[in-house]
Design a protein around this motif. Structure first.
Motif, PDB file in Angstrom:
ATOM      1  N   GLN A  62       0.830  -1.196   0.000  1.00  0.00           N
ATOM      2  CA  GLN A  62       0.000   0.000   0.000  1.00  0.00           C
ATOM      3  C   GLN A  62       0.869   1.253   0.000  1.00  0.00           C
ATOM      4  O   GLN A  62       0.550   2.229  -0.685  1.00  0.00           O
ATOM      5  CB  GLN A  62      -0.935   0.008   1.210  1.00  0.00           C
ATOM      6  CG  GLN A  62      -1.837   1.236   1.235  1.00  0.00           C
ATOM      7  CD  GLN A  62      -2.712   1.317   2.460  1.00  0.00           C
ATOM      8  OE1 GLN A  62      -2.360   0.792   3.527  1.00  0.00           O
ATOM      9  NE2 GLN A  62      -3.855   1.960   2.331  1.00  0.00           N
ATOM     10  N   GLN A  91       1.923   2.048  -3.443  1.00  0.00           N
ATOM     11  CA  GLN A  91       0.804   2.574  -4.228  1.00  0.00           C
ATOM     12  C   GLN A  91       0.538   4.030  -3.873  1.00  0.00           C
ATOM     13  O   GLN A  91       0.323   4.859  -4.763  1.00  0.00           O
ATOM     14  CB  GLN A  91      -0.461   1.740  -3.998  1.00  0.00           C
ATOM     15  CG  GLN A  91      -0.440   0.386  -4.668  1.00  0.00           C
ATOM     16  CD  GLN A  91      -1.773  -0.320  -4.523  1.00  0.00           C
ATOM     17  OE1 GLN A  91      -2.360  -0.363  -3.448  1.00  0.00           O
ATOM     18  NE2 GLN A  91      -2.237  -0.881  -5.627  1.00  0.00           N
ATOM     19  N   ILE A  92       0.547   4.350  -2.606  1.00  0.00           N
ATOM     20  CA  ILE A  92       0.292   5.735  -2.175  1.00  0.00           C
ATOM     21  C   ILE A  92       1.358   6.670  -2.733  1.00  0.00           C
ATOM     22  O   ILE A  92       1.039   7.756  -3.243  1.00  0.00           O
ATOM     23  CB  ILE A  92       0.202   5.817  -0.634  1.00  0.00           C
ATOM     24  CG1 ILE A  92      -1.103   5.165  -0.165  1.00  0.00           C
ATOM     25  CG2 ILE A  92       0.306   7.256  -0.151  1.00  0.00           C
ATOM     26  CD1 ILE A  92      -1.213   4.992   1.344  1.00  0.00           C
ATOM     27  N   PRO A 108      -6.496  -0.862  -5.538  1.00  0.00           N
ATOM     28  CA  PRO A 108      -5.944  -0.803  -4.189  1.00  0.00           C
ATOM     29  C   PRO A 108      -5.750  -2.194  -3.594  1.00  0.00           C
ATOM     30  O   PRO A 108      -6.587  -3.072  -3.780  1.00  0.00           O
ATOM     31  CB  PRO A 108      -6.990  -0.015  -3.405  1.00  0.00           C
ATOM     32  CG  PRO A 108      -8.238  -0.117  -4.200  1.00  0.00           C
ATOM     33  CD  PRO A 108      -7.845  -0.319  -5.622  1.00  0.00           C
ATOM     34  N   SER A 112      -8.498   0.305   3.574  1.00  0.00           N
ATOM     35  CA  SER A 112      -8.394   1.498   4.425  1.00  0.00           C
ATOM     36  C   SER A 112      -6.986   2.079   4.371  1.00  0.00           C
ATOM     37  O   SER A 112      -6.075   1.483   3.814  1.00  0.00           O
ATOM     38  CB  SER A 112      -8.776   1.142   5.866  1.00  0.00           C
ATOM     39  OG  SER A 112      -7.923   0.138   6.357  1.00  0.00           O
ATOM     40  N   TRP A 142      -6.227   5.255   3.138  1.00  0.00           N
ATOM     41  CA  TRP A 142      -6.040   6.093   1.946  1.00  0.00           C
ATOM     42  C   TRP A 142      -6.407   7.556   2.177  1.00  0.00           C
ATOM     43  O   TRP A 142      -6.280   8.375   1.265  1.00  0.00           O
ATOM     44  CB  TRP A 142      -6.894   5.546   0.795  1.00  0.00           C
ATOM     45  CG  TRP A 142      -6.521   4.159   0.396  1.00  0.00           C
ATOM     46  CD1 TRP A 142      -7.101   2.994   0.830  1.00  0.00           C
ATOM     47  CD2 TRP A 142      -5.482   3.773  -0.489  1.00  0.00           C
ATOM     48  NE1 TRP A 142      -6.483   1.915   0.255  1.00  0.00           N
ATOM     49  CE2 TRP A 142      -5.475   2.370  -0.558  1.00  0.00           C
ATOM     50  CE3 TRP A 142      -4.541   4.490  -1.231  1.00  0.00           C
ATOM     51  CZ2 TRP A 142      -4.583   1.659  -1.336  1.00  0.00           C
ATOM     52  CZ3 TRP A 142      -3.652   3.780  -2.015  1.00  0.00           C
ATOM     53  CH2 TRP A 142      -3.673   2.380  -2.061  1.00  0.00           C
ATOM     54  N   ASP A 143      -6.866   7.908   3.359  1.00  0.00           N
ATOM     55  CA  ASP A 143      -7.440   9.238   3.612  1.00  0.00           C
ATOM     56  C   ASP A 143      -6.546  10.396   3.155  1.00  0.00           C
ATOM     57  O   ASP A 143      -7.004  11.302   2.454  1.00  0.00           O
ATOM     58  CB  ASP A 143      -7.772   9.419   5.095  1.00  0.00           C
ATOM     59  CG  ASP A 143      -8.846   8.450   5.568  1.00  0.00           C
ATOM     60  OD1 ASP A 143      -9.322   7.635   4.757  1.00  0.00           O
ATOM     61  OD2 ASP A 143      -9.205   8.511   6.755  1.00  0.00           O
ATOM     62  N   VAL A 178      -3.937  10.616   1.043  1.00  0.00           N
ATOM     63  CA  VAL A 178      -3.694  10.742  -0.402  1.00  0.00           C
ATOM     64  C   VAL A 178      -4.988  11.082  -1.147  1.00  0.00           C
ATOM     65  O   VAL A 178      -4.951  11.780  -2.162  1.00  0.00           O
ATOM     66  CB  VAL A 178      -2.981   9.493  -0.973  1.00  0.00           C
ATOM     67  CG1 VAL A 178      -3.933   8.312  -1.145  1.00  0.00           C
ATOM     68  CG2 VAL A 178      -2.277   9.821  -2.279  1.00  0.00           C
ATOM     69  N   LEU A 179      -6.136  10.649  -0.630  1.00  0.00           N
ATOM     70  CA  LEU A 179      -7.408  11.049  -1.251  1.00  0.00           C
ATOM     71  C   LEU A 179      -7.600  12.560  -1.145  1.00  0.00           C
ATOM     72  O   LEU A 179      -8.011  13.216  -2.108  1.00  0.00           O
ATOM     73  CB  LEU A 179      -8.583  10.326  -0.592  1.00  0.00           C
ATOM     74  CG  LEU A 179      -8.689   8.822  -0.813  1.00  0.00           C
ATOM     75  CD1 LEU A 179      -9.865   8.253  -0.020  1.00  0.00           C
ATOM     76  CD2 LEU A 179      -8.841   8.496  -2.285  1.00  0.00           C
ATOM     77  N   SER A 226     -10.821   3.747  -8.314  1.00  0.00           N
ATOM     78  CA  SER A 226     -10.348   2.457  -7.805  1.00  0.00           C
ATOM     79  C   SER A 226     -10.961   1.391  -8.704  1.00  0.00           C
ATOM     80  O   SER A 226     -12.161   1.358  -8.921  1.00  0.00           O
ATOM     81  CB  SER A 226     -10.722   2.260  -6.334  1.00  0.00           C
ATOM     82  OG  SER A 226     -12.105   2.104  -6.165  1.00  0.00           O
ATOM     83  N   ILE A 247     -12.333   1.015  -1.849  1.00  0.00           N
ATOM     84  CA  ILE A 247     -11.644   1.482  -0.647  1.00  0.00           C
ATOM     85  C   ILE A 247     -12.604   2.340   0.152  1.00  0.00           C
ATOM     86  O   ILE A 247     -13.578   2.868  -0.378  1.00  0.00           O
ATOM     87  CB  ILE A 247     -10.341   2.265  -0.962  1.00  0.00           C
ATOM     88  CG1 ILE A 247     -10.633   3.546  -1.731  1.00  0.00           C
ATOM     89  CG2 ILE A 247      -9.361   1.407  -1.702  1.00  0.00           C
ATOM     90  CD1 ILE A 247      -9.391   4.400  -1.958  1.00  0.00           C
TER      91      ILE A 247
END
Length: 186
Positions: free
Chosen positions: A76, A79-80, A98, A102, A104-105, A107-108, A120, A125
């Motif tokens: 993860q 990916q982020i 993803p 969970s 991801w806050d 980077v979102l 996604s 996600i």
């Protein structure tokens, strides 16, 4: 080959959704903006995911997008960081599958601040309420219910064992388990 057509159709819908999100038209002039789709890819865990990735790239290019692939390790964190790099690069949209649901806050929110839509693919996600996030994928819970029905119709013992395995905290594994639980109560 037939099963890949479904994946290709799903990903073609993703490209159409990208066009709607950004209102991007095919470039009519040579110096017109060519939209860039950033795709975060990880080592495919199976042939289906590899075919999905290839179909997405092909469909995006067919519809006038320049594709910028960011291959990363299957973590993860990787990916982020790739999503962040694509935001800095100022792509028009980012697509990724993803690994987990969970975490991801941040980077979102960064993508929202940069006005870069995120998609996604295949796995959902948990998003942040005020951050738009599109999910294109299958209804794994319903598919699992159908699979449980088929197994029960073939006289699978009610107290039989069905083993599920996959990426811990991945939405598809969780949804499959939820669908089986709804149908069998186990």
């Amino acid at each position: 080959m037939k099963r890949w057509k479904g994946a290709a159709l799903l990903l073609l819908c993703t490209v159409v959704l990208l066009r709607l999100l950004q209102g991007l038209a095919q470039p009519e002039k040579e110096n017109a903006h060519v939209p860039v789709l950033g795709i975060v890819t990880t080592a495919a865990e199976d042939d289906r995911r590899e075919a999905q990735s290839e179909a997405l790239v092909h469909a995006a290019e067919e519809h006038g997008f320049k594709v910028l692939e960011m291959p990363v390790e299957r973590t993860q964190e990787a990916q982020i960081e790739a999503v962040r790099a694509l935001i800095v690069y100022q792509v028009d949209a980012i697509a990724f599958t993803p690994l987990v649901e969970s975490g991801w806050d941040n980077v979102l929110r960064e993508a929202k601040s940069a006005s870069v839509p995120l998609l996604s693919i295949d796995r959902a996600i948990r998003g942040v309420d005020d951050v738009p996030l599109q999910h294109i994928g299958f209804d794994y819970a319903s598919l699992a219910e159908q699979a449980a029905d088929a197994l029960l119709q073939q006289r699978m013992p009610r107290d039989g064992v069905l083993e599920l395995y996959g990426t811990v905290n991945a939405s598809d594994a969780r949804e499959i388990a939820r669908g089986l639980w709804r149908n069998t109560g186990h």
